[in-house]
Motif scaffolding. Structure first.
Motif, PDB file in Angstrom:
ATOM      1  N   ARG A   1      -4.244  15.133   9.130  1.00 45.40           N
ATOM      2  CA  ARG A   1      -4.491  13.891   8.388  1.00 45.40           C
ATOM      3  C   ARG A   1      -3.197  13.095   8.377  1.00 45.40           C
ATOM      4  NH1 ARG A   1      -6.732  15.620   2.833  1.00 45.40           N
ATOM      5  NH2 ARG A   1      -6.907  13.381   2.569  1.00 45.40           N
ATOM      6  N   SER A   2      -3.276  11.870   8.791  1.00 49.56           N
ATOM      7  CA  SER A   2      -2.085  11.030   8.842  1.00 49.56           C
ATOM      8  C   SER A   2      -1.860  10.344   7.511  1.00 49.56           C
ATOM      9  CB  SER A   2      -2.239   9.978   9.935  1.00 49.56           C
ATOM     10  OG  SER A   2      -3.359   9.169   9.686  1.00 49.56           O
ATOM     11  N   LEU A   3      -0.639   9.841   7.320  1.00 49.90           N
ATOM     12  CA  LEU A   3      -0.319   9.033   6.142  1.00 49.90           C
ATOM     13  C   LEU A   3      -0.670   7.585   6.431  1.00 49.90           C
ATOM     14  CD1 LEU A   3       3.155  10.258   4.848  1.00 49.90           C
ATOM     15  CD2 LEU A   3       0.967  10.414   3.696  1.00 49.90           C
ATOM     16  N   ARG A   4      -1.260   6.923   5.468  1.00 48.36           N
ATOM     17  CA  ARG A   4      -1.544   5.491   5.588  1.00 48.36           C
ATOM     18  C   ARG A   4      -0.755   4.768   4.511  1.00 48.36           C
ATOM     19  NH1 ARG A   4      -6.654   3.820   8.390  1.00 48.36           N
ATOM     20  NH2 ARG A   4      -5.882   1.899   7.514  1.00 48.36           N
ATOM     21  N   GLY A   5      -0.251   3.607   4.844  1.00 51.74           N
ATOM     22  CA  GLY A   5       0.529   2.833   3.894  1.00 51.74           C
ATOM     23  C   GLY A   5       2.003   2.932   4.213  1.00 51.74           C
ATOM     24  N   GLU A   6       2.820   2.482   3.279  1.00 51.42           N
ATOM     25  CA  GLU A   6       4.267   2.433   3.482  1.00 51.42           C
ATOM     26  C   GLU A   6       4.947   3.441   2.591  1.00 51.42           C
ATOM     27  OE1 GLU A   6       5.830  -1.505   3.125  1.00 51.42           O
ATOM     28  OE2 GLU A   6       4.068  -2.367   4.064  1.00 51.42           O
TER      29      GLU A   6
ATOM     30  N   HIS B   1       0.841  -1.180   0.000  1.00 54.61           N
ATOM     31  CA  HIS B   1       0.000   0.000   0.000  1.00 54.61           C
ATOM     32  C   HIS B   1       0.886   1.242   0.000  1.00 54.61           C
ATOM     33  CE1 HIS B   1      -3.423  -2.533   0.884  1.00 54.61           C
ATOM     34  NE2 HIS B   1      -2.724  -3.098   1.835  1.00 54.61           N
ATOM     35  N   PRO B   2       1.004   1.923  -1.133  1.00 59.49           N
ATOM     36  CA  PRO B   2       1.823   3.133  -1.140  1.00 59.49           C
ATOM     37  C   PRO B   2       1.213   4.194  -0.220  1.00 59.49           C
ATOM     38  CG  PRO B   2       0.680   2.842  -3.239  1.00 59.49           C
ATOM     39  CD  PRO B   2       0.400   1.633  -2.408  1.00 59.49           C
ATOM     40  N   ALA B   3       2.058   5.034   0.330  1.00 60.96           N
ATOM     41  CA  ALA B   3       1.605   6.044   1.281  1.00 60.96           C
ATOM     42  C   ALA B   3       0.684   7.051   0.613  1.00 60.96           C
ATOM     43  CB  ALA B   3       2.811   6.756   1.877  1.00 60.96           C
ATOM     44  N   LYS B   4      -0.422   7.335   1.297  1.00 64.80           N
ATOM     45  CA  LYS B   4      -1.336   8.381   0.849  1.00 64.80           C
ATOM     46  C   LYS B   4      -2.027   8.947   2.079  1.00 64.80           C
ATOM     47  CE  LYS B   4      -5.217   5.347  -0.154  1.00 64.80           C
ATOM     48  NZ  LYS B   4      -6.204   4.941  -1.112  1.00 64.80           N
ATOM     49  N   LEU B   5      -2.577  10.152   1.927  1.00 60.91           N
ATOM     50  CA  LEU B   5      -3.233  10.786   3.058  1.00 60.91           C
ATOM     51  C   LEU B   5      -4.510  10.044   3.427  1.00 60.91           C
ATOM     52  CD1 LEU B   5      -2.895  14.598   2.344  1.00 60.91           C
ATOM     53  CD2 LEU B   5      -1.803  13.277   4.147  1.00 60.91           C
ATOM     54  N   ASN B   6      -4.702   9.863   4.715  1.00 57.27           N
ATOM     55  CA  ASN B   6      -5.910   9.248   5.224  1.00 57.27           C
ATOM     56  C   ASN B   6      -7.084  10.186   4.947  1.00 57.27           C
ATOM     57  OD1 ASN B   6      -7.799   7.837   6.671  1.00 57.27           O
ATOM     58  ND2 ASN B   6      -6.617   7.758   8.566  1.00 57.27           N
TER      59      ASN B   6
END
Length: 140
Positions: free
Chosen positions: A134-139, A66-71
């Motif tokens: 907003r946090s980042l989700r993913g790696e 899962h590439p990083a993207k904003l939650n």
């Protein structure tokens, strides 16, 4: 073993007859200090504790699932630690004053007990504004 630097490996290590299996990327091989660094958690494992190292078979390497993207969900910041973390992690912050959008996806530069300084230099009061992070989700 230095030729494996940057490659994904399975490393068996332990002492007193107890062995653990760890999977990761061989980040560093240090002959001087006699240890290896295994990512992504950056574990330092001394040579004397290593029982066996093997390279992961082709196709078994870990992929960025899962590439990083904003939650899509934001959190209202209310305590100082949340502001500290937003500054430290360079999180995207949206600022509201009542129903008016003041700043969208901006980073915080600093904060005090009563004020917040945005990356563009604006100083806003904590009491008169709503700060949503907003946090980042993913790696990464």
């Amino acid at each position: 073993m230095r030729q494996w630097k940057g490659r994904q490996v399975i490393l068996y290590h332990g002492n007193n007859g107890h062995t653990q299996k760890v999977r990761g990327t061989l980040e560093k091989w240090d002959d001087t200090r006699k240890y290896v660094i295994l990512g992504p958690k950056m574990l330092a494992i001394p040579f004397e504790n290593i029982a066996y190292i093997t390279m992961l078979p082709p196709g078994r390497e870990r992929r960025n699932r899962h590439p990083a993207k904003l939650n899509s969900i934001g959190y209202v910041m209310s305590v100082p630690l949340q502001f500290d973390n937003a500054i430290y992690f360079q999180s995207a912050v949206t600022v509201w004053k009542d129903d008016e959008l003041i700043a969208y996806n901006i980073k915080l530069a600093s904060h005090t007990d009563h004020d917040v300084v945005l990356e563009d230099g604006q100083t806003l009061s904590k009491e008169g504004h709503l700060f949503v992070v907003r946090s980042l989700r993913g790696e990464l």
